[in-house]
Enzyme design. Sequence first.
Site, PDB file in Angstrom:
ATOM      1  N   GLU A 161       0.810  -1.228   0.000  1.00 61.48           N
ATOM      2  CA  GLU A 161       0.000   0.000   0.000  1.00 61.48           C
ATOM      3  C   GLU A 161       0.844   1.279   0.000  1.00 61.48           C
ATOM      4  O   GLU A 161       0.644   2.157   0.831  1.00 61.48           O
ATOM      5  CB  GLU A 161      -0.975  -0.020   1.184  1.00 61.48           C
ATOM      6  CG  GLU A 161      -1.898  -1.229   1.149  1.00 61.48           C
ATOM      7  CD  GLU A 161      -2.917  -1.262   2.293  1.00 61.48           C
ATOM      8  OE1 GLU A 161      -2.793  -0.453   3.218  1.00 61.48           O
ATOM      9  OE2 GLU A 161      -3.821  -2.122   2.249  1.00 61.48           O
ATOM     10  N   ASN A 170       2.356  -4.674  -3.405  1.00 59.90           N
ATOM     11  CA  ASN A 170       0.960  -5.066  -3.201  1.00 59.90           C
ATOM     12  C   ASN A 170       0.116  -3.841  -2.870  1.00 59.90           C
ATOM     13  O   ASN A 170       0.549  -2.981  -2.115  1.00 59.90           O
ATOM     14  CB  ASN A 170       0.925  -6.059  -2.021  1.00 59.90           C
ATOM     15  CG  ASN A 170      -0.399  -6.765  -1.851  1.00 59.90           C
ATOM     16  OD1 ASN A 170      -0.963  -7.261  -2.833  1.00 59.90           O
ATOM     17  ND2 ASN A 170      -0.905  -6.822  -0.631  1.00 59.90           N
ATOM     18  N   HIS A 184     -10.100  -6.233  -2.715  1.00 65.69           N
ATOM     19  CA  HIS A 184     -11.183  -6.121  -1.726  1.00 65.69           C
ATOM     20  C   HIS A 184     -12.337  -5.439  -2.457  1.00 65.69           C
ATOM     21  O   HIS A 184     -12.338  -4.220  -2.630  1.00 65.69           O
ATOM     22  CB  HIS A 184     -10.736  -5.290  -0.518  1.00 65.69           C
ATOM     23  CG  HIS A 184      -9.664  -5.957   0.288  1.00 65.69           C
ATOM     24  ND1 HIS A 184      -9.899  -7.111   1.006  1.00 65.69           N
ATOM     25  CD2 HIS A 184      -8.357  -5.654   0.476  1.00 65.69           C
ATOM     26  CE1 HIS A 184      -8.771  -7.484   1.611  1.00 65.69           C
ATOM     27  NE2 HIS A 184      -7.826  -6.619   1.305  1.00 65.69           N
ATOM     28  N   GLU A 199      -5.695 -10.634  -1.927  1.00 71.32           N
ATOM     29  CA  GLU A 199      -6.539 -10.500  -0.726  1.00 71.32           C
ATOM     30  C   GLU A 199      -8.015 -10.436  -1.095  1.00 71.32           C
ATOM     31  O   GLU A 199      -8.785  -9.688  -0.507  1.00 71.32           O
ATOM     32  CB  GLU A 199      -6.163  -9.235   0.062  1.00 71.32           C
ATOM     33  CG  GLU A 199      -4.696  -9.159   0.433  1.00 71.32           C
ATOM     34  CD  GLU A 199      -4.333  -7.938   1.273  1.00 71.32           C
ATOM     35  OE1 GLU A 199      -5.248  -7.288   1.809  1.00 71.32           O
ATOM     36  OE2 GLU A 199      -3.140  -7.648   1.383  1.00 71.32           O
ATOM     37  N   ASP A 258     -11.811 -10.524  -1.411  1.00 71.99           N
ATOM     38  CA  ASP A 258     -13.073 -10.839  -0.754  1.00 71.99           C
ATOM     39  C   ASP A 258     -14.150  -9.990  -1.412  1.00 71.99           C
ATOM     40  O   ASP A 258     -13.851  -8.977  -2.042  1.00 71.99           O
ATOM     41  CB  ASP A 258     -13.045 -10.692   0.781  1.00 71.99           C
ATOM     42  CG  ASP A 258     -12.393  -9.423   1.287  1.00 71.99           C
ATOM     43  OD1 ASP A 258     -12.309  -8.443   0.515  1.00 71.99           O
ATOM     44  OD2 ASP A 258     -11.975  -9.397   2.461  1.00 71.99           O
TER      45      ASP A 258
HETATM   46  C1  XIL Z   1      -6.084  -6.828   7.919  1.00 73.46           C
HETATM   47  C2  XIL Z   1      -6.262  -8.052   8.790  1.00 73.46           C
HETATM   48  O1  XIL Z   1      -7.020  -9.015   8.113  1.00 73.46           O
HETATM   49  C3  XIL Z   1      -6.944  -7.647  10.079  1.00 73.46           C
HETATM   50  O2  XIL Z   1      -7.027  -8.745  10.964  1.00 73.46           O
HETATM   51  C4  XIL Z   1      -6.161  -6.523  10.742  1.00 73.46           C
HETATM   52  O3  XIL Z   1      -6.859  -6.078  11.901  1.00 73.46           O
HETATM   53  C5  XIL Z   1      -5.994  -5.370   9.793  1.00 73.46           C
HETATM   54  O4  XIL Z   1      -5.374  -5.831   8.600  1.00 73.46           O
HETATM   55  N1  XIL Z   1      -4.944  -4.854   3.369  1.00 73.46           N
HETATM   56  C6  XIL Z   1      -3.879  -5.619   3.788  1.00 73.46           C
HETATM   57  C7  XIL Z   1      -4.054  -6.563   4.906  1.00 73.46           C
HETATM   58  O5  XIL Z   1      -2.824  -5.592   3.160  1.00 73.46           O
HETATM   59  O6  XIL Z   1      -2.870  -6.714   5.633  1.00 73.46           O
HETATM   60  C8  XIL Z   1      -5.168  -6.167   5.816  1.00 73.46           C
HETATM   61  O7  XIL Z   1      -5.359  -7.190   6.769  1.00 73.46           O
HETATM   62  C9  XIL Z   1      -6.419  -5.899   5.023  1.00 73.46           C
HETATM   63  C10 XIL Z   1      -6.204  -4.763   4.053  1.00 73.46           C
END
Ligand code: XIL
Length: 662
Positions: free
Chosen positions: A325, A368, A403, A432, A434
């Site tokens: 990020e 990422n 996401h 990641e 979802d």
């Molecule tokens: C999230 C975790 O899933 C949570 O448990 C934590 O509280 C916060 O981070 N982007 C990312 C991940 O790169 O590391 C994050 O994970 C979600 C957003």
Amino acid sequence: MRASLRLALVSLAAALPVAAAMVATTAASAADEPTPITVLTSDFEDGTTQGWAGRASEAVAASTTVAHGGSGSLAVTGRTATWQGPSLDVLGEFEKGTAYTISAWVRLATGSDNARLSVERRTDGIAAYDQVVGNTAVDSGRWVNLTGRYTLATDVDFLRIYVETASSTGDLFIDDVTASYVPALPIQTTIPSIKDVVTEFPVGASITGAEIVTEHGQLLDKHFNSVTPGNALKWDATEPTEGTFTYAQADPLVAFAKAHGMAIRGHTLVWHNQTPSWVFTGADGQPMTATAEDKALLLERLENHIRNVAAHYGTDIGVWDVVNEVIDENQADGLRRSTWFTVAGLDYIRTAFRVAREVAPHAKLFINDYNTNVPAKRDKLYALVAQLKSEGVPIDGVGHQMHINVSWPSVAETKAMLDKFLPLGLEQQITEMDVSIYTSNGESFPAPPADRLLQQAYVYRDMFALFRQYEGEITSVTLWGLADDNTWLDTFPVTRKDAPLLFDTRLQAKSAYWGVADPTKIGTSTSPPPTTVSPSPTTPGPTTPSPTTPGPTIGTTACSVTYRVTGSWQGGFQADVRVTNTGTTAWTSWTLGWQFPAGQQISQLWNGGVAQSGATVTVANASWNGTVAPGASASFGFLGSWTGTNPSPAGYSLRGTACTVA
Ligand code: XIL
């Protein structure tokens, strides 16, 4: 949650698009949670401390000064440190692998602060601390509820839950503490494994300790051939204080993955969140600024961190999210103004990749980020990667977090995201994924609506179909979680129950799963996910029964039904039902009805769609088990509640024709 993390998460929330219109929804009663089993209740109504004690020298005593319910509570006085507070031994009460919901009411005697609900566990004398509920504002004027889920993932010889505060050490009260769980269901072993269906690339899930034990571990092993530790490899978990490296969280996850032949994505070496404040504190004890001295110290800490963490895992970890990020598309140069950047400029990224390559030469090194489908962000990321590559920075791949939600983004925009990076000749991974059931921050559903779940299934179907066209370019697709019982979206960007994954809260396959595993089973909608506003899908899927609509004729009907209660506990039960075609004509659909004799209520049903009105139950086939040849059977299962007795139904009918009871 620490303030820095919360701020960053809010900024991510602001970046997520909000759909202009909301979709009409219908509540899916089939997705309701069954009755939980309560294993602990502390109401402090009997004038005792009910087993609660202080964690050190602080005193606990039954009190009638204030009470949440009734007239008694537990008062804690004489605290001299924020971590001191009321604690209760739950060793022997909490079982490994069971997800407990813990709830406590908290109130301060004076002032205001943040309170947390935590667990201390010890194995062979080594202590570890898990946060069940993060910082929550509390004060002296009202009772505040702290509720969270906790799964013990390791063997322990000491286990206590406790309440602590963030900054003050004043007196506090707790009341009405409960812990409960919903019994686990066996995983479905006869459905196809995702990893066998999708062979173009490894398919992964992000995991915590809770995902590698009992049923969760079985589900993970059945469907996935890659894992990403979700938090365990972040800086706050691996180097909480300078030079003290601990791998207690990540090592069991890595060991599980190795034992089951899974690939491991290392997430993440450098991020602005979940990084302890000491990292950004200068030698003078002050927050670092853009001085040569602070920059040198920061890069030295960065190098030391990567050397230790990457070396600890050696070749076990084949992919690292080296930086996470780092893009902010609202900056002209596209670079996020994190402390990393303001102190060290682009050199923190250059250093991170250089050191990672040196320590882990076998590993693929990734940059990422989220929202990489958004053209402005995508293009800024592209520009940075192109620049770094031209400088010779060893970047191997781009990670797209994905996401997303049920109405955003479109397949076309996602395809454009992938196509954008093709000229760079890099690997791409979905890291990641979802799919939130929510399309705006204002929505909140008590249970996932059936139409949202179906929309979600179409999104999974269409996105996986797209990814699979990029075999060779996409080298891994990871979902951010295993099942809906443990998803970060329950508290992000706001607190509400979300259901963004392939398996439901009881680990059973959702329509979303079928969208990936066998899209023919979720209806025939060919409508692509919309770009901004989601249409209501018109084709019913497995969770959308239409028991009152007559289906195709079912010929000479004769049927037999087997009804079996496979598990029963206080207030709840699980049953399997098999309906066999004993006639001479094949069925192309079926609808089975019965009356419950003693007020039983179905709360969740799989492999079919259910409608219940009073005692009358109607179950229609799911889209994939409607066809039943003579002599063949269809089966479904359900969870229900009961009180008093739980007798089986006396009879069954298939569209008016009585079935024999087997
Ligand atoms: C999230 C975790 O899933 C949570 O448990 C934590 O509280 C916060 O981070 N982007 C990312 C991940 O790169 O590391 C994050 O994970 C979600 C957003």
